[in-house]
Design a protein around this motif. Structure first.
Motif, PDB file in Angstrom:
ATOM      1  N   LEU A  44      92.908 -10.662  37.014  1.00 28.89           N
ATOM      2  CA  LEU A  44      91.650 -10.330  37.677  1.00 28.89           C
ATOM      3  C   LEU A  44      91.784  -9.092  38.548  1.00 28.89           C
ATOM      4  CD1 LEU A  44      90.151 -13.780  38.697  1.00 28.89           C
ATOM      5  CD2 LEU A  44      89.431 -12.253  36.858  1.00 28.89           C
ATOM      6  N   ALA A  45      92.942  -8.934  39.204  1.00 27.51           N
ATOM      7  CA  ALA A  45      93.155  -7.739  40.023  1.00 27.51           C
ATOM      8  C   ALA A  45      93.202  -6.481  39.163  1.00 27.51           C
ATOM      9  CB  ALA A  45      94.444  -7.885  40.831  1.00 27.51           C
ATOM     10  N   LEU A  46      93.868  -6.547  38.023  1.00 29.95           N
ATOM     11  CA  LEU A  46      93.927  -5.402  37.113  1.00 29.95           C
ATOM     12  C   LEU A  46      92.587  -5.135  36.443  1.00 29.95           C
ATOM     13  CD1 LEU A  46      97.377  -5.979  35.395  1.00 29.95           C
ATOM     14  CD2 LEU A  46      96.798  -4.251  37.096  1.00 29.95           C
ATOM     15  N   PHE A  57      78.099  -2.553  33.244  1.00 27.77           N
ATOM     16  CA  PHE A  57      78.770  -3.466  32.330  1.00 27.77           C
ATOM     17  C   PHE A  57      78.861  -2.899  30.920  1.00 27.77           C
ATOM     18  CE2 PHE A  57      77.299  -6.420  35.630  1.00 27.77           C
ATOM     19  CZ  PHE A  57      78.516  -6.975  35.953  1.00 27.77           C
ATOM     20  N   ARG A  58      78.682  -1.601  30.743  1.00 32.51           N
ATOM     21  CA  ARG A  58      78.734  -1.013  29.416  1.00 32.51           C
ATOM     22  C   ARG A  58      80.158  -0.888  28.894  1.00 32.51           C
ATOM     23  NH1 ARG A  58      75.155   4.072  30.481  1.00 32.51           N
ATOM     24  NH2 ARG A  58      75.682   3.484  32.579  1.00 32.51           N
ATOM     25  N   ASN A  59      81.137  -0.809  29.772  1.00 32.19           N
ATOM     26  CA  ASN A  59      82.512  -0.614  29.317  1.00 32.19           C
ATOM     27  C   ASN A  59      83.348  -1.902  29.390  1.00 32.19           C
ATOM     28  OD1 ASN A  59      82.847  -0.846  32.031  1.00 32.19           O
ATOM     29  ND2 ASN A  59      83.571   1.228  32.372  1.00 32.19           N
ATOM     30  N   TRP A  60      82.713  -3.045  29.478  1.00 31.42           N
ATOM     31  CA  TRP A  60      83.425  -4.318  29.492  1.00 31.42           C
ATOM     32  C   TRP A  60      83.541  -4.832  28.062  1.00 31.42           C
ATOM     33  CZ3 TRP A  60      85.026  -7.692  33.565  1.00 31.42           C
ATOM     34  CH2 TRP A  60      84.946  -7.112  34.818  1.00 31.42           C
ATOM     35  N   ARG A  61      84.727  -5.269  27.703  1.00 31.94           N
ATOM     36  CA  ARG A  61      84.952  -5.848  26.379  1.00 31.94           C
ATOM     37  C   ARG A  61      84.719  -7.354  26.443  1.00 31.94           C
ATOM     38  NH1 ARG A  61      90.727  -4.641  24.873  1.00 31.94           N
ATOM     39  NH2 ARG A  61      90.902  -5.909  26.682  1.00 31.94           N
ATOM     40  N   ILE A  62      84.529  -7.971  25.291  1.00 29.29           N
ATOM     41  CA  ILE A  62      84.312  -9.420  25.245  1.00 29.29           C
ATOM     42  C   ILE A  62      85.563 -10.154  25.728  1.00 29.29           C
ATOM     43  CG2 ILE A  62      83.971 -11.379  23.684  1.00 29.29           C
ATOM     44  CD1 ILE A  62      82.108  -9.664  22.083  1.00 29.29           C
ATOM     45  N   GLY A  63      86.747  -9.647  25.377  1.00 28.18           N
ATOM     46  CA  GLY A  63      87.988 -10.270  25.823  1.00 28.18           C
ATOM     47  C   GLY A  63      88.152 -10.228  27.334  1.00 28.18           C
ATOM     48  N   SER A  64      87.682  -9.155  27.960  1.00 31.37           N
ATOM     49  CA  SER A  64      87.768  -9.050  29.415  1.00 31.37           C
ATOM     50  C   SER A  64      86.865 -10.071  30.096  1.00 31.37           C
ATOM     51  CB  SER A  64      87.378  -7.647  29.874  1.00 31.37           C
ATOM     52  OG  SER A  64      88.226  -6.687  29.324  1.00 31.37           O
ATOM     53  N   VAL A  65      85.649 -10.202  29.591  1.00 29.89           N
ATOM     54  CA  VAL A  65      84.714 -11.179  30.162  1.00 29.89           C
ATOM     55  C   VAL A  65      85.224 -12.593  29.913  1.00 29.89           C
ATOM     56  CG1 VAL A  65      82.354 -12.056  30.032  1.00 29.89           C
ATOM     57  CG2 VAL A  65      82.768  -9.604  29.923  1.00 29.89           C
ATOM     58  N   ASN A  66      85.716 -12.856  28.708  1.00 27.05           N
ATOM     59  CA  ASN A  66      86.258 -14.165  28.381  1.00 27.05           C
ATOM     60  C   ASN A  66      87.445 -14.514  29.279  1.00 27.05           C
ATOM     61  OD1 ASN A  66      86.657 -16.572  27.074  1.00 27.05           O
ATOM     62  ND2 ASN A  66      87.593 -15.665  25.268  1.00 27.05           N
ATOM     63  N   GLY A  67      88.334 -13.555  29.496  1.00 25.22           N
ATOM     64  CA  GLY A  67      89.472 -13.790  30.376  1.00 25.22           C
ATOM     65  C   GLY A  67      89.057 -14.033  31.815  1.00 25.22           C
ATOM     66  N   GLY A 101      95.031  -2.506  29.642  1.00 27.63           N
ATOM     67  CA  GLY A 101      96.287  -2.679  30.360  1.00 27.63           C
ATOM     68  C   GLY A 101      96.437  -4.030  31.023  1.00 27.63           C
ATOM     69  N   SER A 102      95.343  -4.741  31.204  1.00 30.09           N
ATOM     70  CA  SER A 102      95.412  -6.049  31.849  1.00 30.09           C
ATOM     71  C   SER A 102      95.641  -7.185  30.843  1.00 30.09           C
ATOM     72  CB  SER A 102      94.123  -6.314  32.622  1.00 30.09           C
ATOM     73  OG  SER A 102      93.009  -6.247  31.757  1.00 30.09           O
ATOM     74  N   ASP A 103      95.657  -6.861  29.570  1.00 28.84           N
ATOM     75  CA  ASP A 103      95.809  -7.894  28.536  1.00 28.84           C
ATOM     76  C   ASP A 103      97.186  -8.549  28.549  1.00 28.84           C
ATOM     77  OD1 ASP A 103      93.248  -7.454  27.751  1.00 28.84           O
ATOM     78  OD2 ASP A 103      93.752  -6.291  25.961  1.00 28.84           O
ATOM     79  N   GLU A 104      98.188  -7.849  29.055  1.00 23.53           N
ATOM     80  CA  GLU A 104      99.530  -8.440  29.099  1.00 23.53           C
ATOM     81  C   GLU A 104      99.589  -9.606  30.076  1.00 23.53           C
ATOM     82  OE1 GLU A 104     104.109  -7.117  30.048  1.00 23.53           O
ATOM     83  OE2 GLU A 104     102.643  -5.591  29.554  1.00 23.53           O
ATOM     84  N   ALA A 105      99.008  -9.431  31.261  1.00 18.78           N
ATOM     85  CA  ALA A 105      98.978 -10.525  32.229  1.00 18.78           C
ATOM     86  C   ALA A 105      98.167 -11.701  31.694  1.00 18.78           C
ATOM     87  CB  ALA A 105      98.400 -10.036  33.555  1.00 18.78           C
ATOM     88  N   ARG A 147      89.841   2.045  34.727  1.00 19.45           N
ATOM     89  CA  ARG A 147      90.724   2.758  33.793  1.00 19.45           C
ATOM     90  C   ARG A 147      91.659   1.790  33.077  1.00 19.45           C
ATOM     91  NH1 ARG A 147      95.659   4.784  35.290  1.00 19.45           N
ATOM     92  NH2 ARG A 147      95.006   4.536  37.440  1.00 19.45           N
ATOM     93  N   ILE A 148      92.195   0.813  33.796  1.00 15.47           N
ATOM     94  CA  ILE A 148      93.094  -0.177  33.199  1.00 15.47           C
ATOM     95  C   ILE A 148      92.308  -1.130  32.304  1.00 15.47           C
ATOM     96  CG2 ILE A 148      94.613  -2.121  33.733  1.00 15.47           C
ATOM     97  CD1 ILE A 148      95.508  -0.587  36.187  1.00 15.47           C
ATOM     98  N   ARG A 149      91.096  -1.491  32.735  1.00 16.23           N
ATOM     99  CA  ARG A 149      90.269  -2.398  31.940  1.00 16.23           C
ATOM    100  C   ARG A 149      89.893  -1.778  30.595  1.00 16.23           C
ATOM    101  NH1 ARG A 149      86.197  -3.049  35.275  1.00 16.23           N
ATOM    102  NH2 ARG A 149      84.992  -1.367  34.351  1.00 16.23           N
ATOM    103  N   LYS A 150      89.522  -0.488  30.597  1.00 17.29           N
ATOM    104  CA  LYS A 150      89.118   0.176  29.355  1.00 17.29           C
ATOM    105  C   LYS A 150      90.281   0.326  28.382  1.00 17.29           C
ATOM    106  CE  LYS A 150      85.580   2.964  31.583  1.00 17.29           C
ATOM    107  NZ  LYS A 150      85.214   4.315  31.997  1.00 17.29           N
TER     108      LYS A 150
END
Length: 176
Positions: free
Chosen positions: A83-85, A2-12, A96-100, A90-93
């Motif tokens: 969630l799929a992205l 979980f070192r490369n997870w951003r707060i926005g990713s977890v929140n989403g 790239g999933s922020d658009e969806a 690589r896409i999470r870092k």
């Protein structure tokens, strides 16, 4: 892990964990029985507003209910794509999933805001609290996504730049 997870990713991901089952059940109930599903708690404000203020009856109410279900399912679909992205590192870092997520947040905010306004017009306080809470969740996630930027690209391209500067090379004798 979980070192490369951003707060926005977890929140989403947490928002998707709430909105996917909740809005899918509401949309499914509307699709199965449009009028009965529209008069349940998550959509009762819309139903009362349509019948009282717009004076819709019969098939017009059913069409409006299906349109609401389609909007909710669209938000669910974009959260599922997010969630799929998000599962691809690589896409999470790179973000790239922020658009969806942004599309899901925008459409969901419009639906929640409209439902909240309708609930305030008809005086349905429980529905007003529900839609206001959902709207605040969506707007809070949108602010986090806008403020938090993805990780910067590696600096490998800048390391090669001084090597390829051909204009600064000494002039050859035969070029004078």
């Amino acid at each position: 892990m979980f070192r490369n997870w951003r707060i926005g990713s977890v929140n989403g991901a947490l928002l998707a964990a709430y909105f996917i089952p909740a809005w899918t059940l509401v949309a499914f109930n509307i699709m199965v029985a449009p009028v009965h599903g529209l008069y349940e708690r998550p959509s009762v404000a819309v139903a009362l507003f349509l019948s009282d203020h717009l004076q819709m009856a019969g098939m017009s109410t059913v069409r409006a209910a299906w349109l609401l279900a389609l909007g909710r399912l669209t938000v669910v679909a974009f959260f599922a794509i997010y969630l799929a992205l998000l599962c691809i590192p690589r896409i999470r870092k790179s973000g790239g999933s922020d658009e969806a997520l942004g599309i899901a947040l925008a459409i969901g905010s419009v639906i929640s805001f409209a439902s909240m306004v309708m609930a305030s017009k008809v005086g349905e306080m429980a529905a007003l609290q529900l839609h206001a809470t959902e709207l605040l969740l969506l707007l809070g996630a949108a602010i986090v996504v806008l403020i938090e930027r993805p990780e910067a690209a590696p600096q490998a391209a800048q390391a090669q730049a001084p090597v390829s500067l051909s204009l600064e090379q000494a002039e050859l004798l035969h070029n004078r």
